[in-house]
Scaffold this active site. Structure first.
Site, mmCIF file in Angstrom:
data_model
loop_
_atom_site.group_PDB
_atom_site.id
_atom_site.type_symbol
_atom_site.label_atom_id
_atom_site.label_comp_id
_atom_site.label_asym_id
_atom_site.label_seq_id
_atom_site.Cartn_x
_atom_site.Cartn_y
_atom_site.Cartn_z
ATOM 1 N N ASN A 7 -14.761 42.891 -14.478
ATOM 2 C CA ASN A 7 -15.063 42.621 -15.885
ATOM 3 C C ASN A 7 -13.996 43.346 -16.712
ATOM 4 O O ASN A 7 -14.078 44.551 -16.929
ATOM 5 C CB ASN A 7 -16.470 43.142 -16.213
ATOM 6 C CG ASN A 7 -16.886 42.823 -17.636
ATOM 7 O OD1 ASN A 7 -16.102 42.272 -18.413
ATOM 8 N ND2 ASN A 7 -18.109 43.178 -17.978
ATOM 9 N N ARG A 89 -15.544 38.008 -14.715
ATOM 10 C CA ARG A 89 -16.337 37.640 -15.891
ATOM 11 C C ARG A 89 -15.362 37.179 -16.982
ATOM 12 O O ARG A 89 -14.405 37.881 -17.300
ATOM 13 C CB ARG A 89 -17.109 38.854 -16.382
ATOM 14 C CG ARG A 89 -17.928 38.528 -17.579
ATOM 15 C CD ARG A 89 -18.703 39.716 -18.070
ATOM 16 N NE ARG A 89 -19.548 39.278 -19.158
ATOM 17 C CZ ARG A 89 -20.007 40.080 -20.095
ATOM 18 N NH1 ARG A 89 -19.713 41.357 -20.078
ATOM 19 N NH2 ARG A 89 -20.755 39.605 -21.056
ATOM 20 N N HIS A 178 -24.133 35.866 -23.120
ATOM 21 C CA HIS A 178 -25.059 36.472 -22.143
ATOM 22 C C HIS A 178 -25.521 35.423 -21.125
ATOM 23 O O HIS A 178 -26.576 35.571 -20.505
ATOM 24 C CB HIS A 178 -26.324 37.066 -22.809
ATOM 25 C CG HIS A 178 -26.077 38.247 -23.696
ATOM 26 N ND1 HIS A 178 -26.752 38.422 -24.888
ATOM 27 C CD2 HIS A 178 -25.240 39.297 -23.571
ATOM 28 C CE1 HIS A 178 -26.340 39.550 -25.453
ATOM 29 N NE2 HIS A 178 -25.421 40.097 -24.690
ATOM 30 N N ARG A 237 -24.692 44.651 -34.836
ATOM 31 C CA ARG A 237 -24.427 43.331 -35.430
ATOM 32 C C ARG A 237 -25.592 42.910 -36.325
ATOM 33 O O ARG A 237 -26.758 43.150 -35.984
ATOM 34 C CB ARG A 237 -24.234 42.266 -34.345
ATOM 35 C CG ARG A 237 -23.021 42.471 -33.481
ATOM 36 C CD ARG A 237 -22.781 41.228 -32.605
ATOM 37 N NE ARG A 237 -21.777 41.489 -31.591
ATOM 38 C CZ ARG A 237 -22.020 41.497 -30.280
ATOM 39 N NH1 ARG A 237 -23.221 41.227 -29.809
ATOM 40 N NH2 ARG A 237 -21.045 41.737 -29.437
ATOM 41 N N GLU A 380 -25.972 40.966 -13.847
ATOM 42 C CA GLU A 380 -24.878 40.019 -14.085
ATOM 43 C C GLU A 380 -23.844 40.071 -12.962
ATOM 44 O O GLU A 380 -23.299 39.030 -12.570
ATOM 45 C CB GLU A 380 -24.213 40.321 -15.435
ATOM 46 C CG GLU A 380 -25.150 39.994 -16.592
ATOM 47 C CD GLU A 380 -24.672 40.541 -17.923
ATOM 48 O OE1 GLU A 380 -23.933 39.828 -18.606
ATOM 49 O OE2 GLU A 380 -25.048 41.669 -18.279
#
Ligand code: AMP
Length: 396
Positions: A7, A89, A178, A237, A380
């Protein structure tokens, strides 16, 4: 089979060497401060090694990872040849990718084409891919996209109600993120409830949060949009916001749109409402001390997540299972309770004892709840490793 999961971020690179069949992780770690100086943190079980290694680019970071994986003392394999495949990823697959795929020149070109949609992450992901190709040219590489799982959304979910030219010429639409986590939890939940055809709403609640409406294992709608800014309020956010707020702030304070968006991405959310922290543990501590702003931040979060669950229950015409995952979803009983309190009208009822669980798979709804509620820890990296193994084995 050994799959190296990568990643790559702009100045960092996380890795895990894992067995996709068992999920066993033989080693994992993190390269930080790439382009600045370079630091490798490598973990095997409970053993941790930290080394300062110059990393003027992602290539040196990957080389450092491979070196330590084969190191006679700190390593776990004898040779790089024992790595059967690499899974990367990749943030944004645009409309090009509805599934993971083996990387070739055409795939690299398509990821490059998606850079305008993922300007911060896609270039870093590509650097990770190229660095691996350079040091292990004969090892198959697979790209796993954060957007791919959402490509089953129907147009009524992914189209924005703005002039068509922006969709047709510029690919402006809802993509969602996601996706690897939502896909993992959807698959795992199907195993846990013992059926494939059911309606579920997955709540991935972490520093970044998104919900996904899933029917028979396929995404029908999700809260994030063209970018990860949309949907519920998050750590930093804002989540959904009237676009006129941007116009107002830019005009009044002479701020550029980019600066305003930076504020909405990095200085908003529960951090802004609480004035204390983006971390839910700090918000809960503040609430316990009677900090009104922490109370507001938490209540706003519960309310907005519950509103989307209500919306998705309507979108799916019913819901059989609600799942909670990611940092807050897995470890925050108060958050789960705060959200589910709004859902009594749907017959959602938590078992207070079971809801105390943290970080493990658990059915947390009461036996007479009309909707099953589960905690399903996400993984993940395992999803990336499994997709990688599946594609590489099929290509043999
Ligand atoms: P993630 O982005 O999935 O790693 O989630 C990170 C967030 O999970 C942190 O910012 C915390 O707010 C939250 N978190 C982690 N552990 C706990 C916990 N024990 N209780 C409440 N929140 C937690």
């Amino acid at each position: 089979m050994n799959v190296l999961v990568i990643n790559a971020g702009s100045s960092s690179l996380k890795y895990q060497l894992m067995n996709p069949e068992t999920g066993d992780v033989s080693a994992k770690g993190l390269c930080e401060r790439i382009y600045i100086d370079g630091r490798l943190t490598h973990k095997v079980g409970d053993n941790k090694v930290v080394k300062d290694i110059p990393m003027p680019s992602h290539s040196e970071a990957i080389a450092a990872v491979l070196d330590i994986l084969v190191d006679p003392v700190d390593g776990v394999i004898k040779s790089v040849d024992e790595i059967d495949a690499v899974g990367h990823r990749v943030l944004h697959g645009g409309m090009e990718f509805s599934d993971s795929c083996i990387i070739d020149d055409a795939v690299i070109a398509a990821i490059e084409k998606c850079i305008p949609l993922g300007p911060l992450h896609n270039p870093a992901n590509l650097m990770g891919i190229r660095a691996c190709q350079a040091v292990m040219p004969s090892t198959p590489q697979v790209a796993v996209f954060d957007t791919a799982f959402h490509m089953t959304m129907p147009p009524k979910a992914y189209r924005y109600a703005i002039p068509t030219e922006y969709y047709e010429n510029d690919d402006i639409r809802r993509y969602g993120f996601h996706g690897t986590s939502h896909k993992y939890v959807a698959r795992r939940t199907a195993e846990l409830v013992g059926k494939k055809e059911f309606k579920m709403i997955n709540c991935h609640l972490g520093n970044g949060s998104s919900l996904c409406a899933i029917k028979d294992g396929k995404c029908q709608d999700t809260t994030m949009g063209l970018s990860p800014l949309a949907g519920v309020p998050m750590g930093t956010r804002s989540g959904d916001i009237d676009a006129c707020v941007v116009q107002f702030i830019c005009n009044k304070y002479g701020m550029s749109v980019d600066d305003c968006l930076n504020m909405l991405n990095k200085k908003s959310g529960v951090l802004a409402l609480s004035g204390v922290s983006s971390d839910f543990r700090d918000l809960e501590a503040g609430q316990a001390e009677g900090n009104e702003n922490c109370v507001l931040a938490l209540n706003k979060f519960f309310y907005e997540v519950a509103k989307y669950i209500g919306a998705y229950a309507a979108a799916l015409n019913g819901v059989d299972v609600i799942t909670f995952t990611a940092g807050v979803g897995e470890n925050g009983p108060e958050t789960r309770q705060g959200i589910c309190d709004y859902l009594e009208f749907m017959g959602v009822k938590l078992d207070a004892e079971k809801n105390k669980c943290r970080g493990k798979e658990m059915l947390i709804s009461a036996p007479d709840s009309k909707v099953q509620v589960w905690v399903v820890p996400t993984n993940e990296e395992l999803m990336i490793a499994q997709d990688t193994a599946e594609l590489v084995n099929a290509a043999k």
